[in-house]
Design an enzyme around this catalytic site. Structure first.
Site, PDB file in Angstrom:
ATOM      1  N   ASP A 410       0.810  -1.346  -0.007  1.00 39.39           N
ATOM      2  CA  ASP A 410      -0.258   0.068   0.196  1.00 39.39           C
ATOM      3  C   ASP A 410       0.705   1.480   0.020  1.00 39.39           C
ATOM      4  OD1 ASP A 410       1.763  -0.216   2.580  1.00 39.39           O
ATOM      5  OD2 ASP A 410      -1.120   0.967   4.038  1.00 39.39           O
ATOM      6  N   GLU A 411       0.214   2.186  -0.538  1.00 38.05           N
ATOM      7  CA  GLU A 411       0.633   4.015  -0.228  1.00 38.05           C
ATOM      8  C   GLU A 411       2.076   3.550  -0.903  1.00 38.05           C
ATOM      9  OE1 GLU A 411      -1.574   4.982   3.548  1.00 38.05           O
ATOM     10  OE2 GLU A 411       0.161   4.125   3.631  1.00 38.05           O
TER      11      GLU A 411
END
Length: 417
Positions: A410-411
């Site tokens: 993620d991210e």
């Protein structure tokens, strides 16, 4: 990060000292009840008041609740409040939950457990010992005292007290708790690695159980040890105390998890916090501790393959998770029917990796020039990155007992890519 919350025979002798034979029915002693009722009536009479100027606090019955109405001039705001706190009810709501107002008394002073000697499952044994205390120590006291104490209140006119005091006086004693389990993985800590069954909870574990409370006693039936753990938690939530005694209502519960994975994500750098979270998870019948163990800020996992990751990447050399720490977390969780899935977030959230191995991360540029210490995610063009990941995760999958490891993903800031 986004936190996603999804979600054998035993006899309890609850009798007076020296008592044997049939269920004991106490001789009604109504004096303390009558005295209590008289005090309540006096209190109610004193609370009904109005100063004659229209400035008062009044309890009103609202939809699904009671509310307090403050009246000053033309303003009459309402504040909703539940009629009473949840008392003797299971959480979360089981698939099937039926209860009657028939009350039974449980006597903790004579709480005795007889367990089938052929069952040597440590999860069940530990759960029985744990809930033998929890059932009574954490029971809810039945009271509506704060409603009675509301200033200038007319709540006692509006509110109907549905408690049957004689139901408490005439309640019978229950002294039998029978736990029936169809199959368990009976292994000791020394032979888990050679066991033909899985001593750890998994995606395929069965947590279903039924719990019945009636005049013949309490019966808990489960398919596996994990259902026993969940059923005992429900039992602990059904017990209340009132006027110095412990009560449970006639109840039928049939339950199983709606989703096979009901998880809680934590990012913690304190061992105690991991254990506290597991206690709260067990109370809510959650079964997966999703341990976000590394991030940009710190790499507290003490790797044997790459000791510099934690030596240089943790907040402090003392703020790390050793192999023994991790084993403690996993065992604590196992006894509560909780899986431990570690998350080593890649390729982003890896700045702490670069404190020891900066060559693993992507060099960032400004005006076509490299900026010292300005590092991005793991560098996918560096073949050594995949060799490091392979060695690290080979170690991790041997340290943690669950069949799953989370790689995050993620991210990921792609500016440097």
């Amino acid at each position: 990060m986004t936190t996603v919350i999804l979600h054998v025979s035993i006899v309890m002798c609850l009798m007076d000292i020296g008592q044997t034979g049939p269920i004991h029915k106490p001789i009604p002693d109504q004096s303390f009840i009558l005295k209590g009722l008289a005090e309540d009536q006096q209190r109610r009479a004193a609370l009904i008041s109005d100063d004659g100027n229209g400035e008062y606090i009044k309890w009103k019955k609202l939809e699904g609740s009671f509310g307090v109405e403050f009246a000053w001039g033309s303003a009459r705001p309402h504040i909703k409040r539940a009629l009473r706190a949840t008392q003797g009810e299971p959480w979360p709501l089981p698939q099937v939950y039926k209860t009657r107002e028939t009350l039974f008394i449980l006597n903790p002073a004579h709480f005795k457990i007889n367990i089938d000697k052929t069952i040597t499952n440590d999860v069940i044994t530990d759960a029985i010992n744990r809930y033998n205390e929890t059932v009574f120590e954490k029971s809810i006291e039945i009271t509506e005292e704060n409603f009675r104490n509301a200033p200038k209140s007319e709540v006692n006119k509006e509110m109907q007290y549905d408690r049957d005091e004689l139901g408490y006086i005439n309640a019978d004693y229950l002294r039998n708790l029978t736990i029936q389990v169809n199959s368990t993985c009976d292994v000791t800590s020394s032979d888990r690695s050679e066991s033909t069954c899985d001593p750890y909870p998994s995606l395929n574990s069965t947590e279903s159980y039924t719990l019945t409370v009636n005049s013949t006693g309490i019966v808990l039936r489960a398919e596996e040890e994990w259902g026993v753990v969940r059923g005992l938690e429900t039992l602990s939530q059904l017990v209340t105390h009132y006027r110095g005694k412990f009560y449970i209502k006639e109840t039928t519960v049939e339950d199983f998890p709606r989703f096979p994975t009901q998880s809680e994500v934590i990012l913690s750098h304190q061992l105690e916090m991991c254990l506290y979270c597991q206690e709260s998870m067990a109370m809510n019948k959650m079964n997966v501790l999703h341990w976000h163990i590394t991030d940009d800020q710190s790499f507290p996992y003490k790797s044997e393959e790459f000791p510099d990751f934690s030596k240089k990447g943790a907040y402090n050399t003392n703020m790390v998770y050793t192999r023994d720490d991790i084993n403690d977390v996993i065992e604590y969780a196992r006894l509560r029917g909780i899986r431990v899935i570690p998350e080593f977030d890649v390729p982003g959230h890896t700045y702490s990796w670069g404190l020891s191995y900066p060559q693993l991360l992507t060099q960032c540029y400004y005006n076509n020039k490299p900026v010292p210490a300005f590092l991005g995610p793991l560098d996918p063009t560096n073949e050594n990155v995949f060799k490091v990941l392979s060695k690290l995760f080979n170690e991790v999958t041997n340290v943690f007992k669950d069949r799953s490891v989370h790689l995050g993903g993620d991210e990921v800031n792609t500016d440097c890519w």
